[in-house]
Design a protein around this motif. Structure first.
Motif, mmCIF file in Angstrom:
data_model
loop_
_atom_site.group_PDB
_atom_site.id
_atom_site.type_symbol
_atom_site.label_atom_id
_atom_site.label_comp_id
_atom_site.label_asym_id
_atom_site.label_seq_id
_atom_site.Cartn_x
_atom_site.Cartn_y
_atom_site.Cartn_z
ATOM 1 N N ALA A 106 0.602 -1.266 -0.027
ATOM 2 C CA ALA A 106 -0.070 0.006 -0.109
ATOM 3 C C ALA A 106 1.112 1.659 0.072
ATOM 4 O O ALA A 106 0.256 2.050 -0.002
ATOM 5 N N GLY A 107 2.316 0.671 0.200
ATOM 6 C CA GLY A 107 3.237 2.179 -0.038
ATOM 7 C C GLY A 107 3.237 3.046 1.699
ATOM 8 O O GLY A 107 4.013 3.833 1.650
ATOM 9 N N ILE A 108 3.307 2.490 2.719
ATOM 10 C CA ILE A 108 2.828 2.686 4.028
ATOM 11 C C ILE A 108 4.286 2.027 4.568
ATOM 12 O O ILE A 108 4.251 0.693 3.877
ATOM 13 N N LEU A 109 5.205 2.755 5.731
ATOM 14 C CA LEU A 109 5.764 1.414 5.997
ATOM 15 C C LEU A 109 5.034 0.435 7.024
ATOM 16 O O LEU A 109 3.825 0.550 7.571
ATOM 17 N N HIS A 110 5.722 -0.637 6.669
ATOM 18 C CA HIS A 110 5.415 -2.093 6.730
ATOM 19 C C HIS A 110 4.858 -1.617 8.613
ATOM 20 O O HIS A 110 6.436 -1.859 9.140
ATOM 21 N N GLY A 111 3.986 -2.412 9.036
ATOM 22 C CA GLY A 111 4.296 -3.176 10.667
ATOM 23 C C GLY A 111 5.547 -3.714 11.419
ATOM 24 O O GLY A 111 5.726 -3.792 12.252
#
Length: 162
Positions: free
Chosen positions: A70-75
């Motif tokens: 999704a283009g966000i920092l991976h959990g």
């Protein structure tokens, strides 16, 4: 376990020192890091220590390339940053001839980040002779809380020769 600490993947003395310096580890703490430097995962993720002590430690990590589809920092990247920082602080607390291994990580994600650099601040909750517990808060460049993690480490004696 001995292979993890003293296997053939270790760095030569000069490369070891360069690795630690490049990732912000103060010279007086180099002895806390066996021949693997900061470790391959911390290197790959771009983790850099800016403060490092048993009770308080700080590290940074770039969002890119540590993102999910999704283009966000991976959990999982949040968790790697938190455990790396807390385990390193615990190893500093353990002292010469000892090291820390994570036995529990619990993280809650409050918000996402899609760019820039995140900062993790680690605070000791318990510093014992066999267990440590740290809280790690990850924030974005605007100081907004992205995640909160609690990391428990077991302190072990380093095998002879490691």
């Amino acid at each position: 376990m001995a292979g993890v600490l003293s296997g053939s993947a270790g760095l030569g003395p000069e490369e070891h020192t360069r690795d630690l310096v490049a990732h912000g580890v103060p010279a007086e703490l180099h002895g806390s890091f066996p021949g693997h430097g900061v470790g391959g995962l911390a290197r790959a993720m771009g983790i850099r220590f800016t403060e490092l002590g048993p009770e308080h430690a700080v590290a940074t990590m770039p969002v890119e390339p540590n993102t999910q589809p999704a283009g966000i920092l991976h959990g999982g990247a949040h968790c790697v940053l938190a455990e790396t920082l807390a385990s390193t602080a615990a190893t500093v607390h353990a002292g010469p001839g000892r090291y820390a291994v994570g036995v529990d990580v619990n993280a809650t994600h409050q918000r996402s980040a899609a760019r820039g650099t995140v900062t993790a601040t680690c605070t000791a909750l318990h510093l014992g002779s066999t267990l440590t517990v740290h809280e790690v808060v990850v924030t974005d460049e605007q100081g907004r809380r992205l995640s909160t993690a609690r990391v428990t480490n077991l302190l072990r004696d380093r095998p002879a020769g490691a």
